[in-house]
Design an enzyme around this catalytic site. Structure first.
Site, PDB file in Angstrom:
ATOM      1  N   ASP A   1       0.882  -1.160   0.000  1.00  0.00           N
ATOM      2  CA  ASP A   1       0.000   0.000   0.000  1.00  0.00           C
ATOM      3  C   ASP A   1       0.929   1.221   0.000  1.00  0.00           C
ATOM      4  O   ASP A   1       2.054   1.140   0.500  1.00  0.00           O
ATOM      5  CB  ASP A   1      -0.865  -0.018   1.256  1.00  0.00           C
ATOM      6  CG  ASP A   1      -1.686   1.246   1.410  1.00  0.00           C
ATOM      7  OD1 ASP A   1      -2.385   1.611   0.454  1.00  0.00           O
ATOM      8  OD2 ASP A   1      -1.595   1.883   2.472  1.00  0.00           O
TER       9      ASP A   1
ATOM     10  N   ASP B   1      -0.614  -0.371   6.280  1.00  0.00           N
ATOM     11  CA  ASP B   1      -0.542   0.247   7.606  1.00  0.00           C
ATOM     12  C   ASP B   1      -1.486  -0.412   8.592  1.00  0.00           C
ATOM     13  O   ASP B   1      -1.505  -0.045   9.767  1.00  0.00           O
ATOM     14  CB  ASP B   1      -0.796   1.757   7.538  1.00  0.00           C
ATOM     15  CG  ASP B   1      -2.164   2.090   6.963  1.00  0.00           C
ATOM     16  OD1 ASP B   1      -3.015   1.185   6.883  1.00  0.00           O
ATOM     17  OD2 ASP B   1      -2.380   3.254   6.587  1.00  0.00           O
TER      18      ASP B   1
ATOM     19  N   ASP C   1      -6.377  -1.544   5.584  1.00  0.00           N
ATOM     20  CA  ASP C   1      -5.986  -2.603   4.662  1.00  0.00           C
ATOM     21  C   ASP C   1      -6.284  -4.002   5.190  1.00  0.00           C
ATOM     22  O   ASP C   1      -5.743  -4.977   4.675  1.00  0.00           O
ATOM     23  CB  ASP C   1      -4.482  -2.496   4.368  1.00  0.00           C
ATOM     24  CG  ASP C   1      -4.134  -1.186   3.689  1.00  0.00           C
ATOM     25  OD1 ASP C   1      -4.832  -0.819   2.734  1.00  0.00           O
ATOM     26  OD2 ASP C   1      -3.183  -0.528   4.129  1.00  0.00           O
TER      27      ASP C   1
END
Length: 637
Positions: free
Chosen positions: A337, A530, A534
């Site tokens: 990400d 993080d 997610d």
């Protein structure tokens, strides 16, 4: 145990020396004066050190038989040593040295194993030291110590210099420096003051802090971490599962083989009318049993994984089990990400373009409409506004996933979001060619301009990507909900192999599934995020790695590996730790099996005696255990 070993060793040496100097051919011992020591006396003398060193092994073997769990190392040692004593009695040799020595060296091996386990547990124990013993609550002007479990949410607690923070909370008074190394593995202290969030497990180094608790102790960071570490040993790797299954089949097989070795050759020799010494073949069978003991595998393999998990946790890398440690070693694809992972996730308003109303007023409308969101973009708008948010001015807030927010501010319709939001409601917007996140604004049903917000790449991100490639990772991929130009700029800067922009949360899951389908089956895919937004992708990937996850319940729950700080370099370190650990596991498996089977063959053919059997069992176990301890040394990886 050490005292028992010393006493047994001393007695064994004394009795063996006496036998060497005073033994006679008929097995009895005579002094120069003609005094004769009978065979039963030597049996009693040698049984003293035998029972001192082996009573617990015999007890466990007996209990195993009663509980119908016969075939284990205790049974093998008991049968082999009792058999050796029986042969000595039958032969009237007075030579009970081998029986005592086998038990003695086996216990020495167990001592080495205990030492190795204690050493590997030391890292876990040091991590467990983050558990706070008490919390200080001020009553009538004095501090009273109470159990952290008894402190409700919203209580103001006092942390004095040198004390651990017992529960997560917000600083209401004071400023200080915190040592976060127990959580992150990093020694760099962190300064905190009023309104800063602090996490349980950190140590207060300087000033007195007053903290208003935001969680109960059972839900705080320290409890989550301890729970994760304590449960990590329950998730077994494929290698451990194989060894367990192997031992269940192997041990009965060698017991049957030893029985056949003791009976079949003499019968065949008698049938062929050849001399057949039953004692010789029984001795070979007992030697075969001692050699066959699978201690080196059964002990060293789990110990290697345990040491690897302990070494990783000391570096602030929490791995939920040896199955994930094993999978991590096969990682060939790493998907990131972007925001908060490769970039700092700290956004700042850098420009306002094509605005049809006053710039300050446009930012005010944006900040108020985003006041209910904790997204980094929303927080940056609120920060740029710089005033206290009056939520009473805002109503009808609607967050449209992957698009933005619509709300009424002072009764005026406001839309703040990306181009998709503008298209959705039919606003004609102006594109921006500047790199960054673009927040398009529509006020009172008219396009009012856009705000440019940019993130900053973490200083270690580029080095982290390079380190992953040097560690054997085939492909690095970046997924982001940002616009194409922003994603392209970051990807090119970091030299990421591939990127995908403009993705909704569901799109990220689909993209990860697509990559998993296209990659080779044995190559593992790790997703790094993080841990807050997610969770679905972390759960879907072969290995979910949550980074910078201190205090993030979502990260600890969804991820398989939790990095306790936000340094992306630790991803490559986690992979190197796992590969070192698996390398040690495979070394021990190959070494133990090669030596075992070679010595089993030699024992069956009569070329290996009981002393060779001791090396094949205890010696191999000690070497394998000492090799397993190396998995703890991960500091310089």
């Amino acid at each position: 145990m050490l005292i028992r070993i010393i006493i047994t060793a001393v007695l064994l040496i004394i009795f063996s020396v006496l036998r060497f100097f005073f033994s006679t051919e008929d097995g009895e011992t005579a002094s120069r004066s003609g005094f004769v020591i009978k065979e039963p006396v030597w049996l009693i003398l040698f049984l003293v050190p035998y029972f001192i060193i082996g009573y617990d092994i015999l007890k466990k073997a007996f209990k195993g038989i009663l509980n119908r769990k016969v075939f284990d190392e205790n049974f093998l040692m008991a049968v082999a040593t009792i058999g050796a004593i029986a042969i000595a009695i039958i032969n009237k040799s007075s030579d009970y040295t081998e029986a005592v020595a086998v038990m003695l060296f086996y216990q020495i091996g167990e001592l080495f194993q205990s030492y190795a386990v204690r050493k590997s547990r030391k890292n876990i124990s040091e991590l467990m030291d983050i558990r706070p013993d008490y919390a200080n609550i001020e009553k009538d002007g004095e501090l009273e110590r109470v159990s952290p479990d008894e402190v409700p949410i919203g209580t103001v607690i006092t942390i004095q210099p040198g004390e651990k923070i017992p529960i997560d909370g917000i600083v209401t008074e004071g400023s200080s420096t915190l040592n976060t190394s127990a959580l992150t593995g990093e020694s760099v202290p962190r300064d905190v003051g009023v309104s800063n969030e602090v996490l349980s497990g950190c140590i207060n180094l300087s000033g007195v802090l007053k903290i208003r608790t935001t969680k109960e102790f059972g839900e705080s960071t320290v409890s989550k971490i301890l729970e994760l570490v304590e449960s990590s040993s329950s998730n077994k790797s494929k290698s451990e599962a194989f060894i367990s299954k192997f031992a269940k089949v192997y041990t009965p097989a060698v017991c049957i083989s030893a029985l056949c070795l003791a009976i079949i050759p003499p019968i065949i020799l008698l049938f062929l009318k050849q001399p057949a010494s039953w004692n010789t073949w029984i001795y070979r069978a007992l030697t075969f049993l001692v050699i066959s003991c699978p201690c080196a595998l059964v002990i060293s393999i789990p110990l290697s994984f345990f040491a690897g998990l302990g070494g990783a946790s000391k570096e602030g890398i929490l791995i939920k089990g040896s199955n994930y440690l094993e999978a991590l070693s096969k990682t060939k694809y790493v998907v990131f990400d972007k925001t908060g992972t490769l970039t700092k996730g700290v956004f700042n308003v850098n420009a306002v373009h094509h605005n049809t109303i006053d710039e300050e007023r446009l930012i005010e409308y944006a900040a108020l409409s985003e006041c209910a969101s904790s997204h980094p973009i929303s927080l940056s708008l609120q920060k740029a506004y710089g005033k206290e948010i009056d939520r009473s001015r805002v109503d009808n807030i609607q967050e449209i996933s992957g698009h933005g927010i619509i709300a009424n501010v002072d009764g005026i319709a406001v839309a703040a979001g990306n181009e998709k939001l503008m298209d959705k409601y039919g606003y004609e917007y102006r594109s921006c060619h500047k790199t960054g996140t673009i927040v398009h604004m529509a006020v009172d049903n008219e396009y009012a301009g856009h705000i440019v917000i940019s993130d900053e790449i973490k200083p270690d991100s580029k080095e982290a990507i390079e380190a992953l490639k040097n560690s054997g990772v085939k492909k690095t991929i970046m997924l982001t909900g940002d616009m194409e130009n922003v994603a392209k700029d970051v990807a090119e800067n970091l030299k990421v192999d591939e990127y995908f922009a403009g993705l909704l949360p569901a799109d990220k899951v689909s993209k990860v599934e697509e990559i998993i389908e296209s990659k080779p089956k044995n190559d593992m895919l790790a997703f790094v995020g993080d841990g807050i937004n997610d969770a679905p992708v972390l759960a879907r990937a072969d290995i979910g790695i949550a980074m910078g996850a201190m205090g993030s319940d979502a990260a600890i729950e969804a991820a398989d590996v939790v990095l306790m700080d936000d340094n992306p370099l630790k991803i490559a370190k986690a992979i190197r730790i796992s590969r070192k650990c698996l390398g040690i596991v495979y070394q021990n498996i190959v070494f133990a099996l090669v030596i075992k089977f070679a010595c089993l063959l030699l024992g069956a053919l009569g070329f290996a005696n009981m002393w060779a059997a001791i090396f094949a069992d205890v010696g191999v176990m000690i070497i394998a255990v000492l090799n397993a301890i190396r998995a703890l040394n991960v500091k310089k990886l």
